[in-house]
Design a protein around this motif. Sequence first.
Motif, mmCIF file in Angstrom:
data_model
loop_
_atom_site.group_PDB
_atom_site.id
_atom_site.type_symbol
_atom_site.label_atom_id
_atom_site.label_comp_id
_atom_site.label_asym_id
_atom_site.label_seq_id
_atom_site.Cartn_x
_atom_site.Cartn_y
_atom_site.Cartn_z
ATOM 1 N N ALA A 10 108.307 52.830 -30.062
ATOM 2 C CA ALA A 10 108.858 52.048 -31.173
ATOM 3 C C ALA A 10 110.373 51.978 -31.098
ATOM 4 O O ALA A 10 110.978 50.914 -31.268
ATOM 5 C CB ALA A 10 108.431 52.668 -32.507
ATOM 6 N N GLY A 11 111.005 53.126 -30.859
ATOM 7 C CA GLY A 11 112.453 53.134 -30.716
ATOM 8 C C GLY A 11 112.905 52.266 -29.554
ATOM 9 O O GLY A 11 113.943 51.586 -29.617
ATOM 10 N N SER A 12 112.102 52.263 -28.489
ATOM 11 C CA SER A 12 112.411 51.416 -27.344
ATOM 12 C C SER A 12 112.319 49.946 -27.719
ATOM 13 O O SER A 12 113.090 49.112 -27.222
ATOM 14 C CB SER A 12 111.437 51.727 -26.196
ATOM 15 O OG SER A 12 111.516 53.081 -25.809
ATOM 16 N N GLN A 13 111.388 49.614 -28.610
ATOM 17 C CA GLN A 13 111.271 48.231 -29.069
ATOM 18 C C GLN A 13 112.514 47.804 -29.843
ATOM 19 O O GLN A 13 112.973 46.668 -29.710
ATOM 20 C CB GLN A 13 110.033 48.068 -29.944
ATOM 21 C CG GLN A 13 108.739 48.006 -29.168
ATOM 22 C CD GLN A 13 107.585 47.525 -30.042
ATOM 23 O OE1 GLN A 13 107.709 47.404 -31.255
ATOM 24 N NE2 GLN A 13 106.465 47.246 -29.413
ATOM 25 N N VAL A 14 113.032 48.712 -30.657
ATOM 26 C CA VAL A 14 114.255 48.390 -31.407
ATOM 27 C C VAL A 14 115.394 48.106 -30.440
ATOM 28 O O VAL A 14 116.094 47.078 -30.552
ATOM 29 C CB VAL A 14 114.638 49.552 -32.349
ATOM 30 C CG1 VAL A 14 115.968 49.251 -33.039
ATOM 31 C CG2 VAL A 14 113.545 49.774 -33.395
ATOM 32 N N LEU A 15 115.586 48.992 -29.480
ATOM 33 C CA LEU A 15 116.657 48.806 -28.507
ATOM 34 C C LEU A 15 116.409 47.574 -27.639
ATOM 35 O O LEU A 15 117.332 46.793 -27.371
ATOM 36 C CB LEU A 15 116.784 50.054 -27.627
ATOM 37 C CG LEU A 15 117.897 50.038 -26.565
ATOM 38 C CD1 LEU A 15 119.254 49.788 -27.207
ATOM 39 C CD2 LEU A 15 117.892 51.351 -25.791
ATOM 40 N N GLY A 16 115.150 47.382 -27.230
ATOM 41 C CA GLY A 16 114.816 46.220 -26.421
ATOM 42 C C GLY A 16 115.018 44.920 -27.165
ATOM 43 O O GLY A 16 115.498 43.922 -26.596
ATOM 44 N N VAL B 78 111.731 50.133 -23.264
ATOM 45 C CA VAL B 78 112.925 49.292 -23.407
ATOM 46 C C VAL B 78 112.849 48.074 -22.497
ATOM 47 O O VAL B 78 113.141 46.943 -22.906
ATOM 48 C CB VAL B 78 114.201 50.107 -23.100
ATOM 49 C CG1 VAL B 78 115.416 49.185 -23.000
ATOM 50 C CG2 VAL B 78 114.445 51.140 -24.187
ATOM 51 N N VAL B 79 112.449 48.290 -21.256
ATOM 52 C CA VAL B 79 112.376 47.185 -20.292
ATOM 53 C C VAL B 79 111.378 46.121 -20.756
ATOM 54 O O VAL B 79 111.681 44.922 -20.781
ATOM 55 C CB VAL B 79 111.988 47.717 -18.900
ATOM 56 C CG1 VAL B 79 111.661 46.572 -17.947
ATOM 57 C CG2 VAL B 79 113.114 48.571 -18.326
ATOM 58 N N GLY B 80 110.189 46.562 -21.145
ATOM 59 C CA GLY B 80 109.182 45.605 -21.600
ATOM 60 C C GLY B 80 109.576 44.911 -22.886
ATOM 61 O O GLY B 80 109.343 43.705 -23.058
ATOM 62 N N SER B 81 110.209 45.646 -23.789
ATOM 63 C CA SER B 81 110.599 45.075 -25.078
ATOM 64 C C SER B 81 111.739 44.080 -24.941
ATOM 65 O O SER B 81 111.805 43.090 -25.682
ATOM 66 C CB SER B 81 111.005 46.195 -26.043
ATOM 67 O OG SER B 81 109.920 47.063 -26.287
ATOM 68 N N ALA B 82 112.649 44.318 -24.016
ATOM 69 C CA ALA B 82 113.752 43.379 -23.808
ATOM 70 C C ALA B 82 113.261 42.078 -23.198
ATOM 71 O O ALA B 82 113.810 41.003 -23.467
ATOM 72 C CB ALA B 82 114.817 44.020 -22.912
#
Length: 423
Positions: free
Chosen positions: A270-276, A326-330
């Motif tokens: 979830a945090g990675s989604q925010v950053l992404g 992060v990579v996938g979310s970005a």
Amino acid sequence: MNDAARKIQRVYLTLTLGNTVAASFIWGINTLFLLDAGLSNLEAFAANAFFTAGMVLFEVPTGVIADGWGRRVSFLLGTVTLAASTYLYYVLWQISAPFWMWAVVSVLLGLGFTFFSGAVEAWLVDALRYSGYEGGLESVLGRGQMVSGVAMLVGSVAGGVIAQATNLGLPFLLRVIVLVAMFAVAFALMHDVGFTPERSTHPLRATRTVLSASIENGLKNPPVRYVMLAAPFSAGVGIYVFYALQPYLLDLFGDPKAYSIAGLAAAIVAGSQVLGGWLAPHARQLFHKRTSVLILGGVVGGVILLILGVTRVFWVALLLLAVWGVVGSAAMPVRQAYVNDMIPSKQRATVLSFDSLMGSSGGVVVQPLLGRSADLYGYPASLAIAGIIELISVPFLFASRKQGATADRANAPTDAASDEPKL
């Protein structure tokens, strides 16, 4: 962004927040919940495969409802269906139901999510265009992903902690309560603007007509087609990895009852989604073509899964998981913007649902396959195999790039001095 567009964005973010909080209560513990109910690894991931099979079966019909009866109607039906099927999941856990019952209810869960897929995104894009917004979609979709990440962070951590303090069933009941509340919120705030539903008295004829149009604007449109063909590999792997990480990380941690660790895994994603989501519009400014972002994301994501397959250190696995997220979310908002800029408004919800169907179809095959590999060889090996499968999506993205679609360069960055693209 003018005032009308800001209002549309606020409603979109509100719906995203509520829906993601509701869904994420169980994301950190779902696999553990199924295993606790007496299912094997194969049966647990087969149940997830039936969920994705439900999405495959109902994506187009619910897309027709969204395009023919309205995106608001589709959203409201989704909250009701998902709340009812989630409660049935709780009942099956209480009675230690046989696998066939889990399969049936999993299909109904898939039906619930298909009412949302395509409809909310189509509602947003058409409403923004109607309001006069002409900017890139990456920024709005990126904000939505950031809100979704925060909601997932709260919901998944809360679900894991609550499950450890009480039992694995309570987070499912909390999801039902929040979904009922979201029905009321959407009923009051969500209204179709910039789009007029075309209701038909012949549902089957309408389904055939819209399906034909979605294929014409989807699979028969080369740059869209290749992005859709990549989806079964990338999306199918993504679903498996997210749920497999729960027992995988618990095994590395050394305590099979530490449900809060499973919630922590979901929270890191979830945090990675925010950053992404925050990085998405910035990543777009680094590349001339949107497909460059997608290709890079596919390669890096696949390699990370290969590394996850060989690591045995808990904290290293958590770090790799964060980078993978992060990579996938970005890349996701860039993909959404790319596809939306290539499809017409009239069939937008159905084409987006068809795109989701392609991803779900991969999940139907990939999840039980990788679940079985986890039974035979362990979770690390299954993650490595997942990485190989994800890398298969990359050639399709290169093929989409070669079509030279205008959407690939839409809102491309330019150098202030020369007005030429940066990369």
